[in-house]
Scaffold this motif. Structure first.
Motif, short mmCIF file in Angstrom:
data_model
loop_
_atom_site.label_atom_id
_atom_site.label_comp_id
_atom_site.label_asym_id
_atom_site.label_seq_id
_atom_site.Cartn_x
_atom_site.Cartn_y
_atom_site.Cartn_z
N SER A 9 36.62 87.04 -120.52
CA SER A 9 37.84 86.30 -120.21
C SER A 9 38.52 86.89 -118.98
O SER A 9 39.08 86.16 -118.16
CB SER A 9 38.80 86.30 -121.41
N GLN B 137 36.56 85.54 -116.11
CA GLN B 137 36.92 84.16 -115.81
C GLN B 137 38.25 84.08 -115.09
O GLN B 137 38.42 83.30 -114.16
CB GLN B 137 36.98 83.34 -117.10
N SER C 178 33.47 75.62 -119.59
CA SER C 178 33.26 76.87 -120.31
C SER C 178 31.87 77.42 -119.99
O SER C 178 30.94 76.65 -119.72
CB SER C 178 33.41 76.67 -121.82
N TYR D 229 28.42 79.82 -115.13
CA TYR D 229 29.71 79.14 -115.03
C TYR D 229 29.52 77.88 -114.20
O TYR D 229 28.93 77.92 -113.13
CB TYR D 229 30.74 80.05 -114.37
#
Length: 170
Positions: free
Chosen positions: A75, A78, A101, A115
Motif C-alpha cells: 500500500s 501504491q 488494483s 499494476y
C-alpha cells in the motif's frame, strides 16, 4: 685461437645442459613460486571474510528493523506510485484516468506484481511519463503499453489513451 672438437663439444654440451635444466627444473619452480605468492595474497584477503560477514549480517538486521519501523508494504508502494504519477502528470499535462488494483502472480521462487493504469494525453508527453516511470523512479519495468485513439462524440474531439502494465518482481 682455434677451437678443437673437444672444446666445441664441451661448449655445445654446456648450452644444451643449461637449456634442459631451465625447462625441466627452473621453469616449474618459477611457476610454482608465482602460484604460492598468489595464494598468500588470497590467504590475507580471506582473513577478513568472517568480519565482513558479521558486519553485513548486522547491517541487514538494522535495515530490516528500519523497514519494519517504516511499515513498508504494497500500500505504501501504491501510494508512492500514485504520488509520482500525479507529480509527473501535472508537469507533462497527462491525466491518470484509471488505476486498477494490482495483479499478483506467484512463480517458482519469485512473486510478480503487475499494476495496471490508463493515461490520457499527447503521445510524446505519455512517453516522457513512461520513461520517467521506468528509468528515473525505480518502481519497476513496463511490461506492456498500448495506445488507443478515442473519439469524444459530445465534443467531437479525439484523445489518446495508453494502457500501461507496470511489473515488479520480488
Amino acid at each position: 685461437m682455434k677451437l678443437d672438437n673437444k672444446n666445441k663439444m664441451l661448449l655445445l654440451g654446456f648450452v644444451a645442459l643449461l637449456f634442459l635444466s631451465y625447462h625441466l627444473a627452473i621453469k616449474k619452480t618459477l611457476s610454482l613460486r608465482a602460484d604460492y605468492l598468489g595464494n598468500l595474497e588470497n590467504q590475507e584477503l580471506s582473513k577478513n571474510i568472517p568480519l565482513e560477514i558479521a558486519r553485513l549480517n548486522h547491517k541487514e538486521k538494522y535495515l530490516d528493523a528500519q523497514f519494519m519501523e517504516l511499515n513498508v508494504s504494497s500500500s505504501a508502494f501504491q501510494t508512492d506510485l500514485l504520488k509520482f504519477l500525479n507529480e509527473n502528470n501535472t508537469t507533462q499535462s497527462v491525466k491518470l484516468i484509471e488505476f486498477k488494483s494490482p495483479h499478483f502472480f506467484q512463480d517458482k521462487s519469485t512473486e510478480n506484481v503487475t499494476y495496471m493504469m490508463k493515461l490520457e494525453g499527447h503521445y510524446t508527453e505519455i512517453l516522457k511519463v513512461l520513461y520517467a516511470l521506468e528509468n528515473q523512479s525505480g518502481f519497476g519495468m513496463i511490461s506492456h503499453t498500448s495506445f488507443e485513439k478515442q473519439n469524444n462524440h459530445r465534443t467531437q474531439k479525439e484523445h489518446l489513451q495508453s494502457s500501461v502494465f507496470l511489473k515488479l518482481v520480488y
